[in-house]
Write a protein that holds these residues in place. Sequence first.
Motif, PDB file in Angstrom:
ATOM      1  N   MET A   1       0.931  -1.416  -0.290  1.00 12.12           N
ATOM      2  CA  MET A   1       0.004   0.134   0.241  1.00 12.12           C
ATOM      3  C   MET A   1       0.919   1.127  -0.718  1.00 12.12           C
ATOM      4  O   MET A   1       1.865   0.944   0.536  1.00 12.12           O
ATOM      5  N   PRO A   2       0.214   2.244  -0.071  1.00 12.46           N
ATOM      6  CA  PRO A   2       1.198   3.502  -0.755  1.00 12.46           C
ATOM      7  C   PRO A   2       1.820   3.673   0.813  1.00 12.46           C
ATOM      8  O   PRO A   2       0.833   3.627   1.727  1.00 12.46           O
ATOM      9  N   ARG A   3       3.495   4.675   0.802  1.00  8.28           N
ATOM     10  CA  ARG A   3       2.963   4.826   2.517  1.00  8.28           C
ATOM     11  C   ARG A   3       2.610   5.288   3.362  1.00  8.28           C
ATOM     12  O   ARG A   3       2.021   4.954   5.021  1.00  8.28           O
ATOM     13  N   GLN A   4       1.724   6.374   2.851  1.00  9.21           N
ATOM     14  CA  GLN A   4       1.217   7.629   3.268  1.00  9.21           C
ATOM     15  C   GLN A   4      -0.315   6.698   3.303  1.00  9.21           C
ATOM     16  O   GLN A   4      -1.340   7.633   4.599  1.00  9.21           O
ATOM     17  N   HIS A   5      -0.870   5.691   3.697  1.00 11.69           N
ATOM     18  CA  HIS A   5      -1.979   5.328   3.698  1.00 11.69           C
ATOM     19  C   HIS A   5      -1.770   4.427   4.976  1.00 11.69           C
ATOM     20  O   HIS A   5      -2.557   3.127   5.511  1.00 11.69           O
ATOM     21  N   ARG A   6      -0.629   3.750   5.141  1.00  8.40           N
ATOM     22  CA  ARG A   6       0.253   2.716   6.334  1.00  8.40           C
ATOM     23  C   ARG A   6      -0.861   3.003   7.742  1.00  8.40           C
ATOM     24  O   ARG A   6      -1.574   1.969   8.556  1.00  8.40           O
ATOM     25  N   HIS A   7      -1.036   4.284   8.083  1.00 13.24           N
ATOM     26  CA  HIS A   7      -1.525   4.465   9.521  1.00 13.24           C
ATOM     27  C   HIS A   7      -3.056   3.728   9.376  1.00 13.24           C
ATOM     28  O   HIS A   7      -3.175   3.085  10.094  1.00 13.24           O
ATOM     29  N   LEU A   8      -4.008   4.235   8.545  1.00 11.37           N
ATOM     30  CA  LEU A   8      -4.869   4.274   8.319  1.00 11.37           C
ATOM     31  C   LEU A   8      -5.365   2.869   7.963  1.00 11.37           C
ATOM     32  O   LEU A   8      -6.143   2.513   9.009  1.00 11.37           O
ATOM     33  N   VAL A   9      -4.582   2.224   7.114  1.00 16.53           N
ATOM     34  CA  VAL A   9      -5.250   0.489   7.101  1.00 16.53           C
ATOM     35  C   VAL A   9      -4.730  -0.107   8.249  1.00 16.53           C
ATOM     36  O   VAL A   9      -5.492  -1.204   8.916  1.00 16.53           O
ATOM     37  N   THR A  10      -3.234   0.150   9.212  1.00 16.72           N
ATOM     38  CA  THR A  10      -3.361  -0.532  10.285  1.00 16.72           C
ATOM     39  C   THR A  10      -3.963  -0.155  11.018  1.00 16.72           C
ATOM     40  O   THR A  10      -4.340  -1.381  11.834  1.00 16.72           O
ATOM     41  N   LEU A  11      -4.332   0.651  10.892  1.00 10.74           N
ATOM     42  CA  LEU A  11      -5.284   1.457  12.370  1.00 10.74           C
ATOM     43  C   LEU A  11      -6.822   0.584  12.199  1.00 10.74           C
ATOM     44  O   LEU A  11      -7.295   0.070  13.038  1.00 10.74           O
ATOM     45  N   ALA A  12      -7.284   0.542  10.976  1.00  7.08           N
ATOM     46  CA  ALA A  12      -8.244  -0.502  11.039  1.00  7.08           C
ATOM     47  C   ALA A  12      -8.138  -2.185  11.199  1.00  7.08           C
ATOM     48  O   ALA A  12      -9.566  -1.977  11.525  1.00  7.08           O
ATOM     49  N   ALA A  13      -7.338  -2.536  10.324  1.00  9.94           N
ATOM     50  CA  ALA A  13      -7.019  -3.811  10.964  1.00  9.94           C
ATOM     51  C   ALA A  13      -6.742  -3.443  12.317  1.00  9.94           C
ATOM     52  O   ALA A  13      -7.767  -5.202  13.202  1.00  9.94           O
ATOM     53  N   CYS A  14      -6.245  -3.299  13.389  1.00  7.54           N
ATOM     54  CA  CYS A  14      -6.048  -3.435  14.469  1.00  7.54           C
ATOM     55  C   CYS A  14      -7.867  -3.317  15.335  1.00  7.54           C
ATOM     56  O   CYS A  14      -7.825  -4.086  16.434  1.00  7.54           O
ATOM     57  N   LEU A  15      -8.448  -2.059  14.919  1.00  4.05           N
ATOM     58  CA  LEU A  15      -9.635  -1.796  15.587  1.00  4.05           C
ATOM     59  C   LEU A  15     -10.572  -3.028  15.452  1.00  4.05           C
ATOM     60  O   LEU A  15     -11.847  -3.284  16.301  1.00  4.05           O
ATOM     61  N   ALA A  16     -10.282  -4.193  14.286  1.00  5.31           N
ATOM     62  CA  ALA A  16     -11.188  -4.965  14.383  1.00  5.31           C
ATOM     63  C   ALA A  16     -10.575  -6.381  14.984  1.00  5.31           C
ATOM     64  O   ALA A  16     -11.290  -7.173  15.094  1.00  5.31           O
ATOM     65  N   ARG A  54       5.774   1.185 -10.501  1.00  6.29           N
ATOM     66  CA  ARG A  54       6.976   0.544  -9.511  1.00  6.29           C
ATOM     67  C   ARG A  54       6.936   2.090  -8.835  1.00  6.29           C
ATOM     68  O   ARG A  54       6.804   3.484  -9.635  1.00  6.29           O
ATOM     69  N   ALA A  55       6.722   1.694  -6.863  1.00 11.96           N
ATOM     70  CA  ALA A  55       6.709   2.400  -6.586  1.00 11.96           C
ATOM     71  C   ALA A  55       6.924   1.561  -4.974  1.00 11.96           C
ATOM     72  O   ALA A  55       6.555   0.717  -4.547  1.00 11.96           O
ATOM     73  N   GLU A  56       7.763   2.701  -3.965  1.00 11.41           N
ATOM     74  CA  GLU A  56       7.609   2.782  -2.612  1.00 11.41           C
ATOM     75  C   GLU A  56       6.378   2.301  -2.686  1.00 11.41           C
ATOM     76  O   GLU A  56       5.196   2.854  -2.748  1.00 11.41           O
ATOM     77  N   GLU A  57       6.545   0.940  -1.348  1.00 10.72           N
ATOM     78  CA  GLU A  57       5.138   1.105  -0.646  1.00 10.72           C
ATOM     79  C   GLU A  57       5.332   0.616   0.591  1.00 10.72           C
ATOM     80  O   GLU A  57       6.410   0.229   0.729  1.00 10.72           O
ATOM     81  N   CYS A  58       4.153  -0.208   1.347  1.00 13.28           N
ATOM     82  CA  CYS A  58       4.538  -0.673   2.473  1.00 13.28           C
ATOM     83  C   CYS A  58       3.872  -2.121   2.405  1.00 13.28           C
ATOM     84  O   CYS A  58       3.132  -1.963   2.127  1.00 13.28           O
ATOM     85  N   ARG A  59       4.490  -2.546   3.151  1.00 18.41           N
ATOM     86  CA  ARG A  59       3.724  -3.554   3.925  1.00 18.41           C
ATOM     87  C   ARG A  59       3.702  -4.162   5.029  1.00 18.41           C
ATOM     88  O   ARG A  59       4.689  -3.792   6.306  1.00 18.41           O
ATOM     89  N   VAL A  60       1.964  -4.101   5.296  1.00 18.43           N
ATOM     90  CA  VAL A  60       1.935  -4.678   7.106  1.00 18.43           C
ATOM     91  C   VAL A  60       1.630  -6.239   7.316  1.00 18.43           C
ATOM     92  O   VAL A  60       1.118  -6.961   6.304  1.00 18.43           O
ATOM     93  N   HIS A  80      -8.465   0.678   2.653  1.00 16.56           N
ATOM     94  CA  HIS A  80      -7.384   0.400   1.775  1.00 16.56           C
ATOM     95  C   HIS A  80      -7.467   1.040   0.537  1.00 16.56           C
ATOM     96  O   HIS A  80      -9.074   0.635  -0.359  1.00 16.56           O
ATOM     97  N   PRO A  81      -6.491   2.049  -0.214  1.00 14.97           N
ATOM     98  CA  PRO A  81      -6.920   2.576  -1.038  1.00 14.97           C
ATOM     99  C   PRO A  81      -7.161   1.997  -3.309  1.00 14.97           C
ATOM    100  O   PRO A  81      -7.397   2.101  -3.380  1.00 14.97           O
ATOM    101  N   TYR A  82      -6.776   0.885  -2.567  1.00 20.03           N
ATOM    102  CA  TYR A  82      -6.664   0.572  -3.949  1.00 20.03           C
ATOM    103  C   TYR A  82      -7.348  -0.172  -4.642  1.00 20.03           C
ATOM    104  O   TYR A  82      -8.064  -1.061  -3.388  1.00 20.03           O
ATOM    105  N   GLU A  83      -7.722  -0.015  -5.549  1.00 13.97           N
ATOM    106  CA  GLU A  83      -8.833  -1.485  -6.145  1.00 13.97           C
ATOM    107  C   GLU A  83      -9.388  -3.003  -5.554  1.00 13.97           C
ATOM    108  O   GLU A  83      -9.770  -3.209  -5.552  1.00 13.97           O
ATOM    109  N   GLU A  84      -7.447  -3.365  -6.105  1.00 19.47           N
ATOM    110  CA  GLU A  84      -7.701  -4.785  -4.784  1.00 19.47           C
ATOM    111  C   GLU A  84      -6.142  -4.778  -4.261  1.00 19.47           C
ATOM    112  O   GLU A  84      -5.677  -5.310  -4.752  1.00 19.47           O
TER     113      GLU A  84
END
Length: 102
Positions: A1-16, A54-60, A80-84
Amino acid sequence: MPRQHRHLVTLAACLALPYIALYARCTSVWRITGSWLPSSAAQPYQGTAGEVQRAEECRVESFCERDQAATVLTAVRAAHPYEEAVVHFLPLYDPLSAPDVD
């Protein structure tokens, strides 16, 4: 995922998830270089359809119990911002809690 989204996506997973033992929000994050080729029908978050990207991303990485996986998947895909969003659930072996096999 794009680095700028890592906190939001990680928070969503953790809150679940409830606490894991006495801890919450247990995650690991790696910087990676992702690559993908959107089809002509895709509407990529980043890049252009039909062109290799190709882009820098984050894996959580985190963990959950089997019965929590659907809830976590729903939360991650909603944030998550991606379609898939690529999300994998891998079973882990804990030798201290596994039954003895002779």
